[in-house]
Enzyme design. Structure first.
Site, short mmCIF file in Angstrom:
data_model
loop_
_atom_site.label_atom_id
_atom_site.label_comp_id
_atom_site.label_asym_id
_atom_site.label_seq_id
_atom_site.Cartn_x
_atom_site.Cartn_y
_atom_site.Cartn_z
CB CYS A 204 42.11 41.94 40.90
SG CYS A 204 43.87 41.73 40.62
CB CYS A 207 42.65 40.22 37.66
SG CYS A 207 43.13 39.48 39.23
#
Length: 582
Positions: A204, A207
């Site tokens: 991600c 992230c």
């Protein structure tokens, strides 16, 4: 003329009777000094004087009389008190009390050498009064200072003992690092509570961007708050169990029985640290009466739980109900009778007060508690706490936007868009109208805000059609439904007045007022379809066996349908062949 004379005589007699009956009656042997207009100025011309202005018809004055008598007795026992005490009967000498600026009874004024210094504004507790007059006394022969001695430790109060039982926390994050959680240690960690968890996936992009910030947060919250993370790629079952629907998701866990809350604020280190600092503080604290004004000045919202020392079960139940706050706003607790007197709460009862907008005198809301809370009562209290956790009036900005606009109890938000130049005046007006709403005891959940249109111009235009030439402009927003109201029930543009704004808020809350959409048709359709897809996805994830069963039924139905169509096609072909002459 005769009638007028009789009337005047009657009034004179009544006044004499009133004056005579108004004189204080004291059962104490101590003779209280009561001053009159004839001797007031000459008596207080020298030295320090503490004067009580009272009325014998005032219930608070009658209740306070024994305390005043005790104060006089203890003061006059001293050989050189450095201060004198006296009274003025305002029922008899109203002009003198008005001259001395008396606004209510009883009122204690401090004078030095005939000049007014200040009015006593603290609790009328004998210990507080004694400390006050001692601090302002000026003895002629002050004693030599004694050598400092070690003070004995203060005795623990009832609240101290209860708080020790309930609010004990283990040392958090001793090494200043991010904990890695999995199926083996997750439940044990969150049951202890006081932990902020990031759920992420290694692939991600958001992230990856948050990772160094999260590591920094672990460092700055050393010895304050546990910072942890879960890799949902490696531990998908755990993330599914925790209801993780996207990455990264941030959850704060208060401990076993305290539940969890999703953090939806900004992802900058300053914003994350501000949230972490709030939840890292003690969830419940004892409040001394003398600290009230300081706490009110520091915090725009906090709760005060008043109870008797014997209410141990109720104390635990209220603390459990307050866990929905995760420490912000703070819950204070006290058994002090001074608070009961200050807020006019009936002694011996228990109540939770919501104090807002730096007002130390009038609670924004009061929740009166029964002797014990049932499960239903506890849930009602938790809901009340959540409804009152936001300030009554505040500037809407990036730091508080999510907390206000996406609050769980879905309040209406009054937004006054203003230019930077007019912001100070508009803020003052918004605070005033919010106080009027509170005093009117209206029921609809609402937060009054103002916004800097210079900074939020694009958003205000896209959401509410507010342009620079319209400022200042007021709308009532229901952000949970992405709708707003800019016209009051009388067909006029909403104004920042009680007569225009209050009917608009109530009409919006009841659903009787036409609204406008913050999104256009295409945006609304896209959001509707997206919500349906998300709902379908969640159903599939949470009900795999049901999904498989319905999929199988669908496939069987599809197969039977195809078979039927093929059969009908063969039959039609055979019929066409039968019709041929060759």
């Amino acid at each position: 003329m005769l009638a007028f004379a009789r009337l005047s005589f009657s009034l004179l007699v009544s006044s004499i009777i009133l004056a005579s009956t108004a004189l204080p009656v004291e059962s104490s042997e101590t003779e209280l000094l009561v001053l009159t207009p004839d001797d007031f100025d000459s008596t207080i011309a020298n030295g320090v004087w503490f004067i009580e202005h009272f009325s014998p018809y005032c219930r608070h004055c009658r209740d306070f009389a024994p305390t005043w008598t005790q104060l006089v007795e203890e003061t006059e026992k001293k050989a050189d008190p450095g201060i004198r005490l006296a009274q003025v009967n305002c029922a008899v000498h109203g002009d003198l009390c008005r001259k001395n600026g008396v606004e209510g009874y009883p009122q204690m004024n401090l004078y030095r050498d005939g000049k007014y210094l200040e009015t006593f504004r603290q609790s009328r507790d004998v210990d507080i009064l004694t400390k006050y007059i001692t601090a302002h006394a000026e003895p002629r022969n002050p004693p030599a200072p004694e050598p400092p001695a070690e003070e004995p430790p203060a005795a623990a109060s009832d609240d101290d003992e209860l708080l020790d039982e309930i609010v004990h926390r283990e040392a958090a994050n001793p090494n200043g690092v991010v904990m890695s959680l999995d199926e083996n240690n997750f439940q044990q960690t969150v049951d202890k509570g006081h932990v902020f968890v990031k759920f992420f996936a290694p692939w991600c992009g958001h992230c990856k961007k948050l990772a160094p910030i999260w590591k920094q947060l672990g460092s700055v919250m050393q010895n304050k708050l546990n910072i942890a993370e879960v890799d949902c790629e490696a531990h998908s079952a755990l993330c599914k169990k925790e209801g993780i629907t996207g990455y990264p998701m941030l959850h704060y866990y208060g401990g076993k029985g305290a539940g969890q809350t999703e953090y939806t604020g900004g992802r900058k280190i300053e914003q994350l640290q501000a949230f972490a600092e709030k939840v890292a503080g003690p969830g419940v604290q004892e409040l001394k009466y003398g600290e009230l004004e300081t706490r009110v000045a520091e915090q725009s919202v906090f709760y005060l739980f008043l109870h008797s020392p014997s209410d141990k079960t109720l104390f635990k139940q209220v603390v459990e109900a307050s866990n929905v706050l995760f420490g912000s706003p703070a819950l204070y607790t006290s058994t002090s009778s001074s608070f009961y007197d200050h807020f006019n709460i009936q002694p011996g009862t228990a109540a939770v007060l919501a104090l807002k907008d730096h007002d130390p005198n009038a609670p924004a809301a009061v929740y009166n508690l029964p002797k014990s809370l049932s499960t239903k009562n506890k849930q009602e209290l938790a809901n009340w706490i959540m409804r009152n956790r936001l300030p009554g009036a505040v500037e809407l900005d990036r730091d508080n936007f999510q907390d206000i606009m996406n609050a769980p109890h879905k309040p209406l938000v009054v937004i006054v868009a203003t230019s930077q130049n007019d912001k100070a005046q508009v803020a003052k007006e918004v605070i005033g109208i919010a106080r009027k709403w509170r005093d009117a005891k209206e029921q609809a959940p609402v937060v009054f805000t103002w916004m800097d249109a210079d900074a939020w111009g694009s958003w205000l235009k896209s959401m509410y059609g507010i342009k620079a030439n319209m400022l200042p402009m007021t709308v009532v927003a229901d952000h949970s439904r992405l709708v707003y109201y800019d016209t009051d029930p009388f067909g006029e543009a909403v104004k920042l007045t009680a007569s225009s704004l209050f009917p608009t808020i109530n009409g919006a809350a009841r659903g009787t007022l036409a609204h406008k959409n913050s999104e256009n048709f295409v945006e609304r359709l896209a959001r509707y379809l997206n919500n349906k897809l998300i709902a379908l996805e969640l159903y599939v994830v949470n009900n795999p066996w049901h999904t498989a069963f319905f999929a199988m039924i669908g496939m069987i139905g599809l197969g039977l349908g195809v078979k039927k169509l093929l059969a009908e096609s063969d039959e039609a072909r055979d019929m066409r062949k039968g019709d041929r002459l060759d």
